[in-house]
Structures are given as C-alpha cells and as structure tokens.
Scaffold this active site. Structure first.
Site, PDB file in Angstrom:
ATOM      1  N   TYR A  71       0.839  -1.212   0.000  1.00 30.91           N
ATOM      2  CA  TYR A  71       0.000   0.000   0.000  1.00 30.91           C
ATOM      3  C   TYR A  71       0.870   1.257   0.000  1.00 30.91           C
ATOM      4  CZ  TYR A  71      -3.846   3.116   1.119  1.00 30.91           C
ATOM      5  OH  TYR A  71      -4.780   4.116   1.063  1.00 30.91           O
ATOM      6  N   PHE A 123      -8.073  19.410 -24.830  1.00 28.85           N
ATOM      7  CA  PHE A 123      -8.795  18.158 -25.038  1.00 28.85           C
ATOM      8  C   PHE A 123     -10.113  18.238 -24.248  1.00 28.85           C
ATOM      9  CE2 PHE A 123      -9.746  13.726 -23.829  1.00 28.85           C
ATOM     10  CZ  PHE A 123     -10.007  13.255 -25.100  1.00 28.85           C
ATOM     11  N   ASP A 124     -11.144  17.470 -24.678  1.00 31.63           N
ATOM     12  CA  ASP A 124     -12.488  17.565 -24.053  1.00 31.63           C
ATOM     13  C   ASP A 124     -12.458  17.518 -22.526  1.00 31.63           C
ATOM     14  OD1 ASP A 124     -12.311  16.162 -26.468  1.00 31.63           O
ATOM     15  OD2 ASP A 124     -14.014  14.866 -26.053  1.00 31.63           O
ATOM     16  N   ASP A 214       0.310  19.267 -21.310  1.00 30.17           N
ATOM     17  CA  ASP A 214      -0.553  18.091 -21.383  1.00 30.17           C
ATOM     18  C   ASP A 214       0.170  17.176 -22.377  1.00 30.17           C
ATOM     19  OD1 ASP A 214      -2.407  16.155 -21.929  1.00 30.17           O
ATOM     20  OD2 ASP A 214      -4.047  17.523 -22.419  1.00 30.17           O
ATOM     21  N   ALA A 216       0.346  13.861 -23.283  1.00 35.56           N
ATOM     22  CA  ALA A 216      -0.109  12.490 -23.570  1.00 35.56           C
ATOM     23  C   ALA A 216       0.689  11.862 -24.714  1.00 35.56           C
ATOM     24  CB  ALA A 216      -1.594  12.492 -23.900  1.00 35.56           C
ATOM     25  N   LYS A 257      -1.478   6.571 -23.560  1.00 36.27           N
ATOM     26  CA  LYS A 257      -0.989   6.840 -24.916  1.00 36.27           C
ATOM     27  C   LYS A 257       0.508   6.505 -24.941  1.00 36.27           C
ATOM     28  CE  LYS A 257      -4.901   9.455 -24.717  1.00 36.27           C
ATOM     29  NZ  LYS A 257      -5.724   9.574 -23.497  1.00 36.27           N
ATOM     30  N   HIS A 449     -22.405  12.951 -27.547  1.00 41.63           N
ATOM     31  CA  HIS A 449     -21.965  11.988 -28.562  1.00 41.63           C
ATOM     32  C   HIS A 449     -21.755  10.588 -28.010  1.00 41.63           C
ATOM     33  CE1 HIS A 449     -18.402  13.813 -26.765  1.00 41.63           C
ATOM     34  NE2 HIS A 449     -17.737  12.717 -27.072  1.00 41.63           N
TER      35      HIS A 449
HETATM   36  N1  F0G Z   1      -5.218  15.014 -22.776  1.00 45.75           N
HETATM   37  C1  F0G Z   1      -5.204  14.588 -24.038  1.00 45.75           C
HETATM   38  C2  F0G Z   1      -4.446  15.366 -25.078  1.00 45.75           C
HETATM   39  C3  F0G Z   1      -5.895  13.419 -24.400  1.00 45.75           C
HETATM   40  O1  F0G Z   1      -5.877  13.002 -25.677  1.00 45.75           O
HETATM   41  C4  F0G Z   1      -6.598  12.704 -23.397  1.00 45.75           C
HETATM   42  C5  F0G Z   1      -7.357  11.505 -23.736  1.00 45.75           C
HETATM   43  C6  F0G Z   1      -6.579  13.196 -22.088  1.00 45.75           C
HETATM   44  C7  F0G Z   1      -5.865  14.354 -21.808  1.00 45.75           C
HETATM   45  C8  F0G Z   1      -7.312  12.500 -20.969  1.00 45.75           C
HETATM   46  O2  F0G Z   1      -6.627  11.362 -20.596  1.00 45.75           O
HETATM   47  O3  F0G Z   1      -8.243   9.527 -21.141  1.00 45.75           O
HETATM   48  O4  F0G Z   1      -6.253   9.144 -19.650  1.00 45.75           O
HETATM   49  O5  F0G Z   1      -8.164  10.475 -18.857  1.00 45.75           O
HETATM   50  N2  F0G Z   1      -7.648  11.180 -24.928  1.00 45.75           N
HETATM   51  C9  F0G Z   1      -8.347   9.970 -25.366  1.00 45.75           C
HETATM   52  C10 F0G Z   1      -8.635  10.064 -26.850  1.00 45.75           C
HETATM   53  C11 F0G Z   1      -9.515   9.568 -24.535  1.00 45.75           C
HETATM   54  O6  F0G Z   1      -9.375   9.188 -27.359  1.00 45.75           O
HETATM   55  O7  F0G Z   1      -8.122  10.956 -27.523  1.00 45.75           O
HETATM   56  P1  F0G Z   1      -7.369  10.062 -20.035  1.00 45.75           P
END
Ligand code: F0G
Length: 459
Positions: A71, A123-124, A214, A216, A257, A449
């Site tokens: 842990y 990103f969304d 960010d 990824a 990623k 969506h």
């Molecule tokens: N930032 C970027 C640029 C991303 O592409 C994603 C996720 C996230 C943050 C969030 O990360 O999914 O680990 O919580 N992108 C995926 C996509 C979901 O399909 O592009 P996460």
C-alpha cells in the site's frame, strides 16, 4: 530498404471476429446508430481511440510480475518515479489512474471561478475540468494553422501573440497557468515545435506564470521535432522529449498513450507547495501517493513503457502508419486533415459528403458507413460531438469541422489491417452520394456523442 516494418514480432494473438453486413446492420441499429454503443465483438478493426488500447511488450508483461502491491512505499513506485524523473526532470511525481484524474487534481488546486486557462487546444476532458472549476478554457491556435488541408510542419503551435492578448485582457492574476498540449489531439494530432515552446516559456517568464504541458503524446511530438524542425535532425527523440519537459514547470500525462499502458496517468511538477496540496487531494480521490489509483504492476509496466516509447524504430513505424493510412484515403478521394497526426487520421466528411448538411451529421453518417461496410470503428468529431440543440426545433448549431477520427492503437494492427481499412474507405467513397444523414432521437445534456440515440433519415 523502402518499407518501414513493424519493429516487433508477434508472441500472443487476440482473434478478431468477422461479421456479415447483415449482422452489422442489426448491431448498429441496436446501438442507436452510435458506434459507442457497439460491443467490441462486433467490431473488426477498432480505431475508436489510441488510448489504453495498445499492445504491451514482453518486457512490460515481465515487469508486471515484478509489481509490488504494498500500500505504501512500494518498490514499483520507486521504479516508476525514477523513469518519470529521468524523462521529465520534475521533482514531484504523482501517479494517477489516468490523465483526467491528474487534470481534476491540478485544476482543483489552481483554477478558480472566472480564471482563464490558455492552451493550444484543450482536449475535451481538459476543457471540462477547467469549466467545472468555473474557469474559462481558451484555445489559441494560430489562424494560419486552422485550415484543414494546408501543409505546415507544426500546426499545433500556440499563438503567442494571442496569449499575450489574453493575459493583457484578463490580467495576469486571472491566468493561473498556461498549458500546451503535445501533440495537439483535438487539433488533428498536430505537433508543437521546440521554438514555439521556447517562445511560450519566454511569455510565461515575463509574466511570472507557470507553464504546464498536457503531454499524452510527448514521444510522437519529439519525433516530429527530430524530423521537421531545423537543426534537430541528429538528436535522439528521448533527448528532445527531455528538453521539451524542461521548458515547463510541470505536466500531466495520460499514460494510456505514450506510456504504452492500458491504464495510468501522472502529474509532475517542481513547485513543492503545489505538490503537497495535490497529494492531499490525491489521497481523497485516487489513493496513497505511491500508487495513486494504480496497481503496483501497472506502475512497473508504465516505467518500462516510458522507456520503450522513445525508440526511433518504434516512432518511425508509428508515424509512418498514420501517414500511410492518410495516403490511402487521399488515393480513394477522401480528403484528410493535413499533414496527418502522429496517432490518427482525420477524414473530412464535409468535403466527401457535401449533400449532407451539418445538422444531418455527415461525419456520423461516414462513421456509420465505415462500420457497416467493413466493421471499422472510428469516431465522429463534428456536429454530433460539438453541435448544440437550438430552441423551437431549429437545426443544431454546426461544428467548425465534420471529421471522422481513425485513431491507431499502438503496436496492435499490422500493415494488412491498414490496407484493409484503406479498401473500406475506398468502397465507401465510391458510393458517397448514396449516404444519408441522421437524426438525433434522444440525447443527454452533457457530452451527447457518447450516448445519443440516432436514426437514419429516409433516402
Ligand atoms: N489530454 C489529451 C491530449 C488526451 O488526448 C486525453 C485523452 C486526455 C488528456 C485525458 O486522458 O483519457 O487518460 O483520462 N484522450 C483519449 C482520446 C480519450 O481518445 O483521444 P485520459
């Protein structure tokens, strides 16, 4: 040799299932013409996302057995922390279960109502987490990089002049941090140059603002810098990635990623006081700071993945795959965002289907037909994702673009899979004028969506 091969051989296989068109017609109708509602058994080639869908290496699977599930103070965390520190140079390494958990923690600590957060393109989930705090998410892409089909090496660059304007307009104290997404996923997987990051750094220094990445797809971004930026050709992509991180004060990374993992994320920074506050929040929402919502074995797999991902052979194959798929699409008469991104190809449904107006969801019609024709699943990035219902039954507000993203899971599909996807695209393109739009039957209030139910419009 001319062919860039997959730099691995296959040790374990996972069967994928062929279906008939008739079966796919039934499956898509049952899913309400929303590909998120399909069960994966009914999908042949799944290009919905490159997130958490990749194949791990034999070294990663071996590392999983080393996982220490203590842990507190697990040795898995020490191994993970050492790799992330070597890569990023940041002092404080905070594991999270995925990227958005890191966003949630960071923005809870930094962003207050009325604050403005600049990014190249949020990103969304990043946008949603800023807005959840009452903040304003500002996307600052250079106007000349917004045209879909114009070739430029670094279309993900943040518009530094616009950044200065945002800071002047709102005041430095209303901007808690500046963020840059590498690569720019929502902007088509486009990279950001070292030169641009240095400029952003200089603006942040002038105003005393922290810069967070960010990151990824940091390895793909580093590869594009090596390939495209003047004077960077002789460098190892890891060396470039290390420099990029060292231009920032912190970062968050979805390790699903370029961590080459199926789950995981990390938040990292130099500010000790902020790190302490983030760790306190981590304990509330994710777990103890030496595992942060992950199993010890996940941390070990990620430490290994973060080591492998900057290998030049891997990155050359990775980026070439997207480029190759884009070439197949163009050859079939389907325009794509240019140049192709590192992780995905974005098909331009507005160009392919000019007879379907935005409120009849041309990109969703294309995504559905790719599935019906060949069992290929991509995702709509258009009016279904970004449009909004209007009062009095007026047509939904249109999105800026109508795209279908075909995202490539890492090390998962072979060239023949990609050739097959190209054939499916060509088959659909040859019948483009037969495609019909769709109507939304029901939709949730947020992020419609994912779960909206649709039906095809009569021909
Ligand atoms: N930032 C970027 C640029 C991303 O592409 C994603 C996720 C996230 C943050 C969030 O990360 O999914 O680990 O919580 N992108 C995926 C996509 C979901 O399909 O592009 P996460």
């Amino acid at each position: 040799m001319r062919t860039i091969i997959e730099p691995f051989r296959v040790k374990t296989v996972e069967p994928i299932r062929s279906t008939t068109r008739e079966q796919r017609v039934a499956a898509l109708a049952a899913a309400g013409y929303n590909v998120f509602g399909l069960t994966s058994d009914d999908v042949l080639i799944d290009l919905l996302t490159d997130s958490g869908t990749g194949a791990m290496s034999s070294e990663q699977w071996s590392a999983m057995m080393r996982g220490d599930e203590s842990y507190a103070g697990a040795s898995s965390f020490r191994r993970f922390e050492a790799v992330v520190k070597e890569l990023t140079g940041f002092e404080h390494i905070i594991p999270t279960h995925q990227g958005r958990a890191a966003e949630k923690i960071l923005f809870t600590e930094l962003v207050n109502a009325g604050d403005v957060v600049p990014n190249n393109t949020h990103f969304d989930t990043t946008r949603a987490n800023v807005e959840h705090q009452g903040g304003i998410a500002r996307d600052l892409i250079k106007p000349e990089h917004q045209a879909l089909h114009v070739e430029a090496p670094f279309k993900g660059e943040l518009d530094v002049a616009a950044l200065e304007e945002v800071i002047a307009e709102h005041g430095r104290e209303r901007v808690p941090l500046v963020t840059v997404t590498v690569t720019d996923n929502s902007g088509g997987g486009q990279p950001v140059s070292l030169a641009n990051l240095r400029e952003v750094r200089a603006v942040c220094d002038r105003h005393g603002l922290p810069l967070f990445l960010d990151a990824a797809r940091f390895a793909e971004n580093a590869w594009f810098i090596v390939k495209r930026e003047e004077g960077q050709q002789d460098r190892h992509p890891r060396d470039v990635a290390r420099e990029v991180f060292r231009l920032a004060d912190g970062c968050w990374i979805s390790l699903k990623k370029d961590g080459l993992g199926n789950i995981g994320g990390v938040l990292a920074m130099n500010d000790a006081d902020l790190a302490e506050r983030c760790r306190a929040m981590l304990i509330l929402t994710e777990g103890f700071p030496t595992y942060g919502g992950l199993a010890g074995r996940d941390l070990d797999a990620l430490a290994q993945g973060l080591t492998e991902v900057t290998e030049p052979d891997y990155l050359a194959y990775r980026v070439r795959t997207a480029e190759y798929l884009a070439e197949l699409a163009w050859d079939a008469g389907v325009p794509t965002v240019r140049p192709p991104g590192g992780h995905a190809v974005y098909l331009d449904a507005k160009e392919l289907l000019p007879h379907i107006p935005p409120h009849e969801l041309p990109a969703q019609a294309l995504a559905c037909e790719l599935y019906l024709t060949g069992g290929v699943r991509g995702v709509e990035i258009g009016t279904l994702m970004f449009g909004r219902p209007q009062p009095d039954g007026a047509p939904d507000s249109p999105a800026r673009h109508e795209l279908v993203r075909l995202a490539l899971p890492r090390r998962t599909y072979t060239q023949s899979h990609v050739d097959y996807v190209g054939e499916v695209i060509a088959d659909v393109a040859a019948r483009a004028e037969e495609l019909r739009g769709l109507r939304i039957v029901s939709q949730p209030r947020w992020l419609r969506h994912f779960t909206a139910q649709l039906e095809p419009l009569p021909g």
